[in-house]
Design a protein around this motif. Structure first.
Motif, PDB file in Angstrom:
ATOM      1  N   LYS A   1       0.645  -0.896   0.373  1.00  0.00           N
ATOM      2  CA  LYS A   1      -0.070  -0.055   0.058  1.00  0.00           C
ATOM      3  C   LYS A   1       0.442   1.162   0.009  1.00  0.00           C
ATOM      4  O   LYS A   1       0.194   2.535  -0.177  1.00  0.00           O
ATOM      5  CB  LYS A   1      -0.949  -0.324   1.010  1.00  0.00           C
ATOM      6  CG  LYS A   1      -1.985  -1.490   0.991  1.00  0.00           C
ATOM      7  CD  LYS A   1      -2.862  -0.987   2.149  1.00  0.00           C
ATOM      8  CE  LYS A   1      -2.759  -1.922   3.317  1.00  0.00           C
ATOM      9  NZ  LYS A   1      -2.369  -3.383   3.275  1.00  0.00           N
ATOM     10  N   THR A   2       1.946   1.426   0.995  1.00  0.00           N
ATOM     11  CA  THR A   2       3.289   1.997   0.224  1.00  0.00           C
ATOM     12  C   THR A   2       3.391   3.112  -0.828  1.00  0.00           C
ATOM     13  O   THR A   2       2.806   3.967  -0.859  1.00  0.00           O
ATOM     14  CB  THR A   2       4.297   1.979   1.334  1.00  0.00           C
ATOM     15  OG1 THR A   2       3.786   1.228   2.176  1.00  0.00           O
ATOM     16  CG2 THR A   2       5.201   2.706   1.518  1.00  0.00           C
TER      17      THR A   2
ATOM     18  N   ASP B   1      -3.234   6.209   6.113  1.00  0.00           N
ATOM     19  CA  ASP B   1      -3.025   4.804   5.779  1.00  0.00           C
ATOM     20  C   ASP B   1      -3.149   3.962   7.269  1.00  0.00           C
ATOM     21  O   ASP B   1      -3.348   4.710   7.916  1.00  0.00           O
ATOM     22  CB  ASP B   1      -1.245   5.203   6.121  1.00  0.00           C
ATOM     23  CG  ASP B   1      -0.869   3.387   5.280  1.00  0.00           C
ATOM     24  OD1 ASP B   1      -1.524   2.427   5.351  1.00  0.00           O
ATOM     25  OD2 ASP B   1       0.322   3.161   5.278  1.00  0.00           O
ATOM     26  N   GLU B   2      -3.444   2.777   6.861  1.00  0.00           N
ATOM     27  CA  GLU B   2      -4.320   1.965   7.962  1.00  0.00           C
ATOM     28  C   GLU B   2      -5.567   3.047   8.764  1.00  0.00           C
ATOM     29  O   GLU B   2      -5.360   3.051   9.887  1.00  0.00           O
ATOM     30  CB  GLU B   2      -3.095   1.918   9.246  1.00  0.00           C
ATOM     31  CG  GLU B   2      -1.749   0.919   9.287  1.00  0.00           C
ATOM     32  CD  GLU B   2      -2.009  -0.204   8.699  1.00  0.00           C
ATOM     33  OE1 GLU B   2      -2.871  -0.746   8.695  1.00  0.00           O
ATOM     34  OE2 GLU B   2      -0.552  -0.652   8.194  1.00  0.00           O
TER      35      GLU B   2
ATOM     36  N   GLY C   1       2.545  -1.293  10.134  1.00  0.00           N
ATOM     37  CA  GLY C   1       2.812  -1.072   8.917  1.00  0.00           C
ATOM     38  C   GLY C   1       3.980  -1.263   8.286  1.00  0.00           C
ATOM     39  O   GLY C   1       4.468  -0.531   7.802  1.00  0.00           O
TER      40      GLY C   1
END
Ligand code: ADP
Ligand code: MG
Length: 978
Positions: free
Chosen positions: A109-110, A211-212, A601
């Motif tokens: 996803k990064t 994110d998350e 993460g």
């Protein structure tokens, strides 16, 4: 997927471009978009160029990979090895559209985020990426920064210890990485505290990817961000009640132990019904009683207790239940977190006046007052005010005590909180992370502080606060990514208008999720967990063990030590170290224990030979309250097509099972199978009942969050109004327009007050005018009687503005602007903070009013609205009051004073202004000068002016005792219509 195909076609074409040609596209697009004024139109343009722009990013990634581009990230050497997969392109499209992309752990996803961040940064309005901790913010900014800089975009990263200047630079970058709390606190500082543009660091809220996203928008959203400062007022009595409550809790525990022993006897004599009834009583009084927990293991007893509970909650037995509760000192409900004193408890706390803990029935009392014909309307109002005041005092006392009871009975050290540096630090129940700086609201934090005997932070007061939800609602476009959003899709939709799209994995998933294993007791469960770990460890298969609390992690660690199995425990203290441990968790023979893997993460890559062993094995030692968190844990294995397995271990003693399990059903099962020591249950449909319990908790937690938000929405609207006003003043080229706006609104409102009665109150009006403005008006000069309200308003407006022009003409023009801004900002800030305090109190108060069968939210909204109207009026009045009492320059002020007829001053002239750190601006002086409105001096000797004594008194907080000595709160006495 035509778009994905087009991206790949462009990518093919771009292969023939030189680096510079590829890079030139960035600037060309940015240039083109900067010419489009409207954001919506800019976005349309972005939609158009999406395939090409994504292709540029992908192409750049390939170039970096092909040439083995090496760099350092967080001081570690790295080589670029990624080119976007098709599913990643798909994820990027979803993020660009302002949705949530659900992509499993390890799907990259990064990297996905680089696509929409690049595209959206082309507007030049800043694109934010929100991560869960500082380490990840820095890691991802430095890592993905390789791509951005290759393409000619700048990237920044916000870190906790940065000074404002550094922060501003980071925000000025095209793309900025940072954590939700840093972004949120910067917002609060910029909008609630900065007094000049130069002090502000952010530059708008156009596009953010979280994110998350579940971790941040759902788990973290339960405690708001609060900036606090020294409090002016303190009303709590936690210290005072602590010793008594401690005794009361001890007495109750003794009582419950006694009842439990009695129950044991009854059970032994075969009187199961009485035994069950007695234990239910223990449950009401001490939900964590050891005997009780033990009995819940025994199917017969458990059933008897459940039966007693069920039958007591029938409507027909309400009175019996009440009587049962009265046999205790207080009752406490673990599920709803509520506590209630009984008659006995009340007399213990205050033998002389047990009614000190009963909320008066205001409605009835008011009705009686209304019906009392011997009272005049004024007397009625007075009486009602007294009763209201009495009720407030009682409510506050009850609230203090109820919070202390919760602190003692439901909050355990090292589970919900830890003590560090003499402070109570909340432990996030989901991640096991400490959350320094966060506080429980509603006085609970102070209650726990009192319980632990640490310094009670009475000295702080909220200066600015916002919930995470409302911070993220500021963004014009918001997107999110996570491995687990599906179970909370409804909440994302309702609260954030975010829809969830599931993105397929790059490779098929090969994870084997086994059925839960269910045990009677925790002990048996842990033994089984250790056995499983031992077996895996014996063949060098790596194991990741998930727990739900720090306490459980430590327990398991001790058990593993005894077995001489080397292992790592993630303590959530050092994010960077933690990331390294997680990264190594896939090496052969590694055992890693972690509370809650949500939002960590870092993904776990398998070491050599581990694939043949079946990949990473995930062991959950308890089902979490939220299914999502369990899915997070499971998702840690079998990434990118690896093999992997997961299993959860559950016991009837787990909190989830005790509070929300289908207790009755479970008991039946246990009976049917006649569980022996160490025996386990395992069946597909048992997973179902566990999940049903989870769904029930999820629903409840959602409602709590929603409710918090409903309350915060009220605050949010008010905050928006106030912050917008502040910013307009800060940005105003001509702050005087704002001053005049205030004059234009406040003066007519005041004049109206004096004309609203049966007879116009000319004396009152003249008094107000002369104490607020240096007009030196006499009755004769004012001639109020000759005009109506409207005409008088015009008359006064003109005079006030004239006088103000005259005053400022003696000062330096730029300094005047600073002063004008200061007058308004100072009034806003001081009163807004007081307002926040009052709103806190209101919120506490309405909950108690909830007992009186009213909807607290509606009450809160109505009163909050009234208070806000009052606040705005007060701010304007304060601005008026300070207009002529402030100066940018002492000399100028003296010059101005010299023009005044000296005899008009009854008290001494203005005292010397106190120098402030900001030499540009002086504080308002204590007294006010007066000047004949038109400066002709004809009023000599005719009038004496009452100086504004109230303003020169020390400031009194709304909840402080009134200085007049009435014994009432200021807000209910002289401060009533401030
Ligand atoms: P997530 O956040 O989705 O769990 P990460 O962004 O942490 O996943 O990435 C997981 C791992 O996958 C990283 O080590 C990254 O280097 C690798 N990765 C991601 N995308 C690619 C790709 N397109 N090609 C090769 N490796 C990739
Ligand atoms: Mg990630």
């Amino acid at each position: 997927m035509p778009t994905v195909r087009r991206i790949n076609e462009f990518d093919e074409q771009f292969k023939s471009l030189s680096d510079d040609e590829l890079r030139a596209k960035t600037a060309a697009w940015a240039e083109e978009i900067s010419k489009i004024p409207d954001l919506q139109e800019q976005w349309k343009k972005l939609d158009e160029i999406l395939p090409e722009a994504f292709a540029v990013v992908k192409n750049a990634a390939r170039r970096l990979k092909d040439r083995g581009h090496s760099f350092t990230v967080c001081d570690q050497p790295m080589v670029w090895d990624m080119v976007h997969f098709d599913v990643q392109l798909l994820g990027g499209i979803v993020l660009h559209r302002g949705r949530i992309a659900e992509m499993a752990t390890g799907e990259g996803k990064t990297l996905v985020a680089t696509l929409p961040l690049y595209l959206n940064a082309l507007t030049g309005r800043g694109a934010h990426l929100v991560t869960v901790n500082d380490y990840l913010a820095r890691r991802d900014a430095e890592w993905m920064g390789q791509l951005y800089s290759f393409l000619g975009l700048t990237v920044g990263c916000i870190q906790h210890d940065q000074e404002p200047d550094v922060r501003r630079e980071q925000y000025a970058m095209d793309i900025t990485y940072g954590t939700n709390s840093e972004f949120g606190f910067d917002y609060l500082r910029d909008n609630g505290m900065a007094t000049t543009r130069e002090q502000q660091v952010q530059r708008g809220y156009c596009y953010a990817i979280v994110d998350e996203v579940d971790s941040i928008l759902i788990d973290e959203a339960r405690t708001p961000l609060i900036i606090s400062g020294p409090a002016t007022i303190s009303t709590h009595q936690y210290d005072k009640w602590k010793p008594l409550i401690e005794q009361l809790v001890r007495k109750q525990n003794m009582l419950c132990n006694r009842v439990a022993s009695e129950a044991i006897e009854k059970f032994e004599q075969g009187d199961v019904e009485t035994g069950g009834r007695l234990m239910f009583k223990v449950k009401l009084g001490q939900p964590r009683n050891k005997q009780l927990l033990r009995m819940m293991e025994d199917p017969d007893k458990r059933r008897a207790i459940d039966k007693a509970e069920l039958s007591f909650y029938q409507d027909t037995r309400k009175e019996e239940l009440f009587a049962l509760k009265e046999e205790l000192f207080f009752t406490i409900d673990e599920k709803s977190n509520e506590s209630d004193l009984s008659e006995q408890g009340r007399s213990f706390l205050n033998p002389d006046d047990p009614n000190a803990f009963v909320l008066p029935d205001l409605i009835n009392e008011f009705t009686e007052i209304d019906l009392d014909e011997t009272l005049s309307p004024e007397e009625k109002d007075k009486k009602k005010a007294e009763r209201q005041q009495h009720c407030d005092t009682q409510a506050e006392r009850i609230h203090n005590i109820s919070q202390l009871l919760r602190a003692y009975c439901l909050f355990e050290k090292d589970v919900q909180y830890v003590i560090e540096d003499n402070k109570v630090v909340i432990v996030d129940e989901f991640t096991g992370r400490k959350m320094p700086g966060r506080r429980w609201s509603d006085g609970l934090h102070q209650a726990v502080e009192a319980k632990e005997g640490v310094q009670i932070d009475r000295e702080t007061q909220t200066l600015a606060t916002i919930t995470i939800q409302n911070y993220f609602r500021l963004y014009q476009k918001l997107a999110g990514m996570t491995g687990t959003a599906e179970t909370e899709a409804a909440e994302f939709h309702d609260i954030y208008k975010l829809d969830v799209n599931m993105i397929p994995t790059n490779r098929p998933v090969r994870r084997a999720d086994a059925n839960d294993r269910i045990y009677k007791t925790r002990r048996e469960k842990y033994n089984a967990v250790i056995k499983e770990i031992k077996e895996a460890h014996a063949k060098s298969q790596p194991v990741l063990v998930g727990t739900v609390s720090v306490e459980a992690s430590e327990l398991l660690s001790r058990m593993l030590k005894r077995e001489k199995i080397p292992h790592n425990v993630l303590n959530a203290k050092f994010h960077m170290q933690e990331a390294e441990i997680v990264a190594r968790a896939g090496q052969p023979g590694t055992v890693t224990i972690s509370t809650n893997m949500a939002g960590r993460g870092t993904d776990i890559k398998l070491g050599p030979g581990v694939t043949e062993l079946g990949g990473l094995m995930v062991v959950g030692t308890e089902r979490h309250e939220a299914r999502r968190i369990d899915r997070q844990l499971r998702g840690r294995c079998a990434r990118q097509g690896d093999p992997g397995a997961s299993r959860f271990y559950v016991s009837f003693e787990d909190d989830l099972m005790r509070n929300f399990g289908a207790a009755d059903r479970m008991t039946k099962i246990m009976e049917r199978f006649g569980l022996e020591e160490g025996q386990e249950l395992e069946h597909r449909w048992l997973n179902k009942s566990v999940e049903t319990a989870q769904k029930r908790v999820e629903q409840r937690n959602y409602l709590i969050r929603k409710r918090t938000l409903d309350f915060d929405d009220v605050m949010n609207m008010q905050r928006e109004v106030v912050y917008t006003w502040r910013n307009e003043v800060i940005d105003a080229e001509e702050p005087r327009t704002h001053i005049y706006e205030v004059i234009d609104e406040a003066v007519p409102a005041r004049v109206k007050e004096y004309f609203d009665g049966e007879e116009p109150n000319y004396t009152g009006l003249i008094h107000w005018v002369n104490t607020t403005f240096p007009l030196g008006l006499t009755k004769e000069k004012a001639q109020f009687e000759t005009r109506n309200a409207e005409e008088n308003t015009q008359f006064l407006l003109e005079k006030v503005k004239n006088a103000y022009e005259r005053k400022s003409s003696h000062e330096e023009p730029t300094a005047v602007k600073g002063l004008e801004r200061y007058i308004i900002l100072n009034a806003i800030d001081r009163l807004w903070q007081e307002h926040l305090y009052a709103m806190d109190a209101l919120r506490e108060g309405v909950y108690l009013r909830g007992y009186a069968q009213k909807d607290p939210l509606i009450e809160y909204k109505t009163e909050a609205y009234d208070m806000f109207v009052e606040l705005m009026a007060n701010i304007k009045n304060e601005v008026l009051n300070n207009l002529f009492r402030s100066t940018s320059n002492l000399q100028a002020f003296e010059n101005f004073l010299a023009t005044l007829p000296q005899f008009l001053l009854r008290e001494e002239g203005p005292t010397a202004p106190t120098a402030t750190a900001d030499a540009r601006i002086r504080h308002p002086v204590g007294a006010m000068a007066a000047v004949g409105g038109d400066g002709d001096g004809d009023g000599a000797g005719e009038v004496s002016i009452d100086l504004p004594i109230r303003r020169s008194l020390p400031k009194v907080g709304r909840n402080e005792p009134c200085p007049c000595g009435s014994g009432k709160k200021y807000k209910n006495c002289c401060g009533r219509t401030a």
